[in-house]
Write an enzyme that holds these catalytic residues in place. Structure first.
Site, PDB file in Angstrom:
ATOM      1  N   HIS A 164      -4.426  12.326   1.732  1.00 50.74           N
ATOM      2  CA  HIS A 164      -3.504  12.291   2.862  1.00 50.74           C
ATOM      3  C   HIS A 164      -3.139  13.728   3.265  1.00 50.74           C
ATOM      4  O   HIS A 164      -3.248  14.646   2.449  1.00 50.74           O
ATOM      5  CB  HIS A 164      -2.193  11.580   2.478  1.00 50.74           C
ATOM      6  N   CYS A 251       5.227  10.088  -1.488  1.00 49.12           N
ATOM      7  CA  CYS A 251       4.731   8.708  -1.287  1.00 49.12           C
ATOM      8  C   CYS A 251       5.733   7.658  -1.731  1.00 49.12           C
ATOM      9  O   CYS A 251       5.713   6.532  -1.259  1.00 49.12           O
ATOM     10  CB  CYS A 251       3.462   8.455  -2.089  1.00 49.12           C
TER      11      CYS A 251
HETATM   12  C1  CIR Z   1      -3.371   4.765  -2.538  1.00 52.20           C
HETATM   13  O1  CIR Z   1      -4.507   5.176  -2.784  1.00 52.20           O
HETATM   14  O2  CIR Z   1      -3.073   4.247  -1.462  1.00 52.20           O
HETATM   15  C2  CIR Z   1      -2.316   4.891  -3.607  1.00 52.20           C
HETATM   16  N1  CIR Z   1      -2.920   4.733  -4.890  1.00 52.20           N
HETATM   17  C3  CIR Z   1      -1.638   6.233  -3.504  1.00 52.20           C
HETATM   18  C4  CIR Z   1      -0.894   6.423  -2.231  1.00 52.20           C
HETATM   19  C5  CIR Z   1      -0.278   7.762  -2.146  1.00 52.20           C
HETATM   20  N2  CIR Z   1       0.497   7.876  -0.970  1.00 52.20           N
HETATM   21  C6  CIR Z   1       0.749   9.015  -0.327  1.00 52.20           C
HETATM   22  O3  CIR Z   1       0.207  10.059  -0.665  1.00 52.20           O
HETATM   23  N3  CIR Z   1       1.542   8.942   0.721  1.00 52.20           N
END
Ligand code: CIR
Length: 256
Positions: A164, A251
């Site tokens: 991201h 996140c």
């Molecule tokens: C994913 O791959 O969607 C989750 N395991 C991690 C999400 C992390 N989110 C973020 O960086 N905003």
């Protein structure tokens, strides 16, 4: 300043969450719960009001609430996650968002557009949107249209390696930007005061500014020092179990 923060407790199914780093092992659920508690405590120290959502075992990655909505003073945008196993998480968030925003201030990203909040960085009225494996051009286009309807603006940033946008960049207000990896030399960020994160502490670029303090993951001493040297009070929180799922401090919450 942020008044509110929304978090969701980690699902027991988080051990089956998406990861690009299986070599780190599966998260230890009990430890993840403890770390989440410490995270909530740190947020409270920053003076926000917390809304804590119950865990949702249907969605292993549902503690990463940042990805399903983008919240600002002017409007709320419900996203459409790009990851297959995360589609539907946003539905669970709509009812919660409606407690804070009237219907005419809520916009929705619709297929074929996809967008995850981890790809959005707010800098005042300007939103940078990462084009990634999770956020496509159509999603970014819809997002910018919604922003403009509410007096805000947006522009895109191409991603090469990071999951991201905010995996590699974090805005700390006052024109200060934490930056690492592929974004260090990106001309889009040339006018910020850059605080550069070394490659060996790259994970800590995912730190968060909350009402003048900065929450930094535990175990990244150089980053902590650089942020303190820039004049911020730093709070550290261990996020080792979330790191195993490519997740971090930003996140885990929606701050608005
Ligand atoms: C994913 O791959 O969607 C989750 N395991 C991690 C999400 C992390 N989110 C973020 O960086 N905003």
């Amino acid at each position: 300043m942020f008044k509110n923060v929304i978090v969701r407790k980690p699902a027991k199914s988080m051990v089956e969450g998406i990861t690009s780093a299986p070599e780190l092992g599966k998260p230890d659920y009990e430890l993840a719960l403890k770390q989440h508690e410490n995270y909530r405590k740190a947020l409270k120290e920053c003076g926000v009001e917390l809304t804590v959502l119950e865990l949702d075992d249907k969605y292993p990655d549902s503690c990463f609430v940042e990805d399903v909505a983008v919240l600002s003073n002017n409007c709320a945008i419900i996203t459409n996650p790009g990851a297959e196993s995360r589609k539907g998480e946003e539905e669970e968030m709509i009812g919660v968002i409606k407690k804070f925003y009237p219907e005419d201030k809520i916009g929705y990203i619709k297929s074929p557009g996809t967008l995850e909040g981890g790809d959005v960085m707010m800098v005042g009225d300007h939103f940078y949107i990462g084009l990634s494996a999770r956020t496509n051009e159509e999603g970014a286009k819809q997002f910018i249209e919604i922003l403009e309807k509410h007096g805000l603006i947006g522009s895109v940033v191409e991603l090469k390696e990071f999951l991201h946008l905010k995996t590699g960049v974090a805005y700390l207000e006052n024109n200060n930007l934490l930056v690492t990896g592929e974004f260090i030399d990106n001309p889009i960020f040339k006018d910020f005061n850059k605080i550069i994160i070394d490659e060996d502490e790259q994970y800590s670029a995912n730190s968060i500014w909350v009402n003048g303090k900065v929450i930094v993951p535990e175990g990244y001493p150089n980053t902590k020092k650089s942020i303190e040297d820039a004049g911020y009070e730093v709070i550290t929180v261990d996020t080792s179990e979330y790191r195993k799922l490519d997740g971090g401090l930003s996140c885990l919450s929606l701050r608005f």
